[in-house]
Each structure stands twice: as structure tokens, then as C-alpha cells.
Design an enzyme around this catalytic site. Structure first.
Site, short mmCIF file in Angstrom:
data_model
loop_
_atom_site.label_atom_id
_atom_site.label_comp_id
_atom_site.label_asym_id
_atom_site.label_seq_id
_atom_site.Cartn_x
_atom_site.Cartn_y
_atom_site.Cartn_z
N GLY A 101 -15.38 -1.25 -1.26
CA GLY A 101 -14.11 -1.00 -1.89
C GLY A 101 -13.99 0.18 -2.70
N TYR A 156 0.85 -0.98 -0.13
CA TYR A 156 0.00 -0.07 0.07
C TYR A 156 0.71 1.34 0.07
CZ TYR A 156 -3.89 -3.19 1.24
OH TYR A 156 -4.50 -4.31 1.33
N LEU A 189 -20.65 0.73 -1.68
CA LEU A 189 -22.06 0.09 -1.91
C LEU A 189 -23.31 1.10 -2.39
CD1 LEU A 189 -21.93 -2.11 1.43
CD2 LEU A 189 -21.78 -3.07 -0.77
N PRO A 226 -15.32 -4.50 2.56
CA PRO A 226 -16.72 -4.57 3.50
C PRO A 226 -17.71 -3.33 2.94
CG PRO A 226 -14.94 -3.34 4.75
CD PRO A 226 -14.17 -4.03 3.50
#
Ligand SMILES: NC(=O)c1ccc[n+]([C@@H]2O[C@H](COP(=O)([O-])OP(=O)(O)OC[C@H]3O[C@@H](n4cnc5c(N)ncnc54)[C@H](OP(=O)(O)O)[C@@H]3O)[C@@H](O)[C@H]2O)c1
Length: 287
Positions: free
Chosen positions: A213, A60, A217, A210
Site C-alpha cells: 500500500g 476514492y 514492500l 497486497p
């Protein structure tokens, strides 16, 4: 309905609401971060608020989130579990290059030790497959390379990421698997059976993405249920995951303290059986 606040992770016990550091790396998970001071503040507030499970990796940034974690939190408080992962590196243009060679994994473990500033890594996830999904390769040699480092005292626990049930079974025939980290959320439910199987064996399942990403959502039904309940859709999605099974450990990612607070508060949301059924139906409808 309530849900347990903690779960075992290897030899540790962690709060099921943790934090994923990937979003701190910067746009495209490629440094530099937009606001380094806010990154440090997010990490410090997470731990001050009770988070004792942080997910990270040297890929990352690369090498951005581990250095931020060290700057923000070292000397690390007792009980803070840092989970990192190996199996990829970054190329030019922010590309993701998978590195299945055992020698690369060993080098990456040493890089994570150096950048986090620790003598041993609490948990190392072996991240395999393609950048955006699993494959069906054997992981034995790679898992064995990490077990050598475990025997040498450099790694305390080994987990798996982006894996199939067959790959988990292959690893468990060789050694202990501390956790499984795969893509899963309210509308991405391919691992439903796997979560239940791991729960039966007490192995933590840590969903990545969750909140969706890179594609957060979006669901009118989720929005409606959240409005009815007076919480945000993201909070409801996290609360559903905590109710989904006791072995689900959360690592929602955010680069802002406002979202961190919102996400952590989701741990206190108790859902009714009716709400759970309605939320479960959203995923079933999109499967
Ligand atoms: N093993 C793997 O292959 C793998 C792959 C991906 C991720 N991971 C791990 O999983 C962790 C979680 O995944 P993720 O961060 O990619 O995705 P995520 O947690 O599903 O979602 C993060 C996204 O949601 C936004 N967000 C967070 N909280 C929000 C809120 N309350 N309201 C609205 N938007 C919100 C974030 O933006 P802001 O920054 O603006 O809040 C970011 O764009 C990562 O941090 C990483 O540690 C592992």
C-alpha cells in the site's frame, strides 16, 4: 506448484487476479488524478487483459474512481464484477471520516449506484473500524441496513472490510458474507489464521495493500529471490499471495499500465515448494 485461476465471489466466478482502483484517484487518494487519460487506459487494458473483478469506492477521490470506471467501461461487459465499499467519507484536507450511521451507509449505496451508473451493485463491502485498523464494535445494525438494501434489489452481495473474526461471525449469524477484505501481504500476516478459516468455508479473502500500500514492500530477501527467479519483487509478492490459499483474490492497485502489465503477469508464476517456504519465512521473520 500451480494455483487455481478463478474462485467464486458470491454468485459469480472471478479471475483471482483482479484490480484495485484506489490509486487512480490522485495523490493521497484525493482527486484530481495526475493523468486522467492514463487512468482510463489502465481500466480498459485491465478488462481487455481478463480482469473481471474491480475494487472501488465513492470515497476514492471522492467520487473519482467510480466516475472513471463508468467513463472507461460502461456499458459494462458481461461478467465484469464491480465491488464497492461504504462506511467512510472524505473531509477537508483529504481526511478519512468513518460513517457508522446506517443512514449514511444507505446514502453512500445510492451514491455508488449513481456514479457507477448501475441499477444494482454487485458487491458492497461494509468498511468498518478506524481508517487504519479494525475496532471491536458490533456491526449488526450496519449489516442489517445493507441487508435491507439487498432485499430491495439495490445490492446483490454484501462483504466486510477491516474486520475481526468476531465481527465476521456476528455478520454470518445475520446473513451471507460474500467476501472479507482486510490488510494482508507478505510481511503483514496477522490474518493468517483467518484466511485458512475462511478458505475452509469457501469465503473469498481479498487482501488490501497486497504490495504494501502506502509503504511499498521492501525486503532484501524478497529482492534476492526475485532476482534469482528473473521476476520483479512485486510480481513475486503477488505470486506468493495467489499460492497462499485458493480463496485469496487479488486487487493490486496501480495508476500505470506498465505496473498493471507487470502485476497481471504474476498470475502465471508457478512457485516451487522451496520458493514458497523461503517467501513464507520473510513474513514469519517480520511478524
Ligand atoms: N478496504 C480498505 O480499507 C482498503 C484500503 C486500501 C486499499 N483498498 C483496496 O485495495 C487495493 C489495493 O491496495 P493499494 O492500491 O492501496 O495498495 P497496493 O496494491 O499494495 O500498492 C499500490 C502501490 O504500489 C505501487 N505499485 C503497483 N504495482 C507496482 C509494481 N508492479 N511495481 C512497483 N510499484 C507498484 C503503486 O504505485 P503506481 O500507481 O505508481 O503503480 C502504489 O503506490 C486498492 O486499490 C483499493 O481498491 C481497500
Amino acid at each position: 506448484m500451480t494455483h487455481p485461476a478463478t474462485h467464486a465471489l458470491g454468485s459469480y466466478t472471478v479471475n483471482r487476479m483482479g484490480y484495485g482502483a484506489m490509486q487512480l484517484a490522485g495523490p493521497g487518494v484525493f482527486g484530481p488524478p495526475r493523468d486522467p487519460a492514463e487512468c482510463l487506459a489502465v481500466l480498459r487494458e485491465a478488462v481487455a487483459s481478463g480482469v473481471n473483478h474491480i475494487d472501488t469506492s465513492d470515497f476514492y477521490g471522492p467520487e473519482v474512481t467510480n466516475k472513471l470506471i463508468r467513463e472507461a467501461l460502461a456499458p459494462y461487459p458481461e461478467g465484469l464484477i464491480l465491488v464497492t465499499k461504504v462506511g467512510a467519507r472524505r473531509g477537508s484536507g483529504a481526511s478519512w471520516i468513518m460513517t457508522p450511521e446506517p443512514a449514511a451507509l444507505v446514502e453512500q449505496v445510492h451514491g455508488n449506484l449513481r456514479n457507477l451508473g448501475v441499477e444494482a451493485l454487485d458487491v458492497v463491502n461494509l468498511r468498518i473500524g478506524h481508517p487504519f485498523g479494525p475496532d471491536d464494535t458490533s456491526l449488526g445494525e450496519r449489516f442489517g441496513a445493507l441487508m435491507d438494501l439487498q432485499r430491495a434489489g439495490k445490492i446483490r452481495h454484501i462483504g466486510l472490510s477491516n474486520v475481526t473474526a468476531a465481527q465476521i461471525a456476528e455478520a454470518r449469524a445475520i446473513g451471507e458474507v460474500a467476501c472479507v477484505q482486510n490488510a494482508y501481504n507478505l510481511v503483514q500476516r496477522g490474518d493468517d489464521g483467518l484466511i485458512d478459516a475462511l478458505a475452509a468455508d469457501g469465503i473469498p479473502y481479498v487482501p488490501f495493500f497486497p504490495l504494501g500500500g502506502f509503504s511499498p514492500l521492501q525486503s532484501a530477501a524478497l529482492d534476492a529471490l526475485a532476482a534469482q527467479r528473473g521476476v520483479s519483487p512485486m510480481q513475486l509478492a503477488l505470486a506468493w499471495l495467489l499460492h497462499r490459499a485458493p480463496n485469496v483474490l487479488l486487487i493490486p492497485g496501480t495508476s500505470s499500465r506498465a505496473h498493471l502489465r507487470e502485476n497481471l503477469a504474476a498470475a502465471a508464476i508457478a512457485l516451487t515448494p522451496e520458493e514458497l517456504a523461503a517467501l513464507g519465512a520473510i513474513g514469519a521473520a517480520s511478524a
